[in-house]
Design a protein around this motif. Structure first.
Motif, PDB file in Angstrom:
ATOM      1  N   ASP A  30      41.341  40.217  66.872  1.00 48.05           N
ATOM      2  CA  ASP A  30      40.317  39.365  66.576  1.00 48.05           C
ATOM      3  C   ASP A  30      40.080  39.534  64.787  1.00 48.05           C
ATOM      4  O   ASP A  30      39.998  38.342  64.262  1.00 48.05           O
ATOM      5  N   SER A  31      40.361  40.235  64.361  1.00 46.24           N
ATOM      6  CA  SER A  31      40.323  40.743  62.822  1.00 46.24           C
ATOM      7  C   SER A  31      41.366  39.807  62.274  1.00 46.24           C
ATOM      8  O   SER A  31      41.216  39.009  61.089  1.00 46.24           O
ATOM      9  N   HIS A  32      42.532  39.937  62.529  1.00 45.22           N
ATOM     10  CA  HIS A  32      43.903  39.335  61.992  1.00 45.22           C
ATOM     11  C   HIS A  32      43.527  37.739  62.274  1.00 45.22           C
ATOM     12  O   HIS A  32      43.708  36.978  61.103  1.00 45.22           O
ATOM     13  N   GLU A  33      42.890  37.338  63.429  1.00 43.49           N
ATOM     14  CA  GLU A  33      42.765  35.897  63.498  1.00 43.49           C
ATOM     15  C   GLU A  33      41.608  35.619  62.355  1.00 43.49           C
ATOM     16  O   GLU A  33      41.653  34.394  61.804  1.00 43.49           O
ATOM     17  N   SER A  34      40.724  36.245  61.950  1.00 41.03           N
ATOM     18  CA  SER A  34      39.636  35.820  61.001  1.00 41.03           C
ATOM     19  C   SER A  34      40.479  35.991  59.876  1.00 41.03           C
ATOM     20  O   SER A  34      40.058  35.059  58.730  1.00 41.03           O
ATOM     21  N   LEU A  35      41.189  37.068  59.260  1.00 36.57           N
ATOM     22  CA  LEU A  35      41.779  36.908  58.076  1.00 36.57           C
ATOM     23  C   LEU A  35      42.680  35.639  57.859  1.00 36.57           C
ATOM     24  O   LEU A  35      43.089  34.984  56.893  1.00 36.57           O
ATOM     25  N   GLN A  36      43.375  35.322  59.093  1.00 36.67           N
ATOM     26  CA  GLN A  36      44.219  34.047  59.227  1.00 36.67           C
ATOM     27  C   GLN A  36      43.412  32.856  58.813  1.00 36.67           C
ATOM     28  O   GLN A  36      44.097  32.121  57.803  1.00 36.67           O
ATOM     29  N   HIS A  37      42.203  32.668  59.645  1.00 33.57           N
ATOM     30  CA  HIS A  37      41.716  31.177  59.587  1.00 33.57           C
ATOM     31  C   HIS A  37      40.538  31.237  58.901  1.00 33.57           C
ATOM     32  O   HIS A  37      40.381  30.151  58.349  1.00 33.57           O
TER      33      HIS A  37
END
Length: 87
Positions: A30-37
């Motif tokens: 979830d954290s990676h997706e937040s950093l990504q999007h």
């Protein structure tokens, strides 16, 4: 999820204390997706690494946040390895 380092570290530490490795892995993805999007600070190469690691048996989570990280736990999850790959 809106990603902040303090929020992530606090939540991850709490989950690790509880030995909730599935929860830590989900938090990492979830954290990676937040950093990504949300923050637009990832790139296609890091996104690909996260996607590849997601498919590896025994890996509970991975994320990018200054360095590429993944969490590997053996089953039963008594030994936990965190890999940090400096960028």
């Amino acid at each position: 999820m809106t990603n902040t380092a303090a929020s992530f570290e606090h939540r991850a530490a709490d989950l690790l204390d509880k030995r909730d490795y599935d929860g830590v892995g989900k938090l990492m993805y979830d954290s990676h997706e937040s950093l990504q999007h949300d923050f637009l600070v990832s790139c296609k190469e890091l996104d690909l690494l996260v996607d590849i690691v997601r498919k590896v048996p025994g890996v509970f989570g991975s994320r990018f946040g200054g360095a590429f990280r993944w969490l590997l736990c053996a089953r039963p999850a008594e030994h936990c390895i965190v890999c940090v790959w400096p960028g």
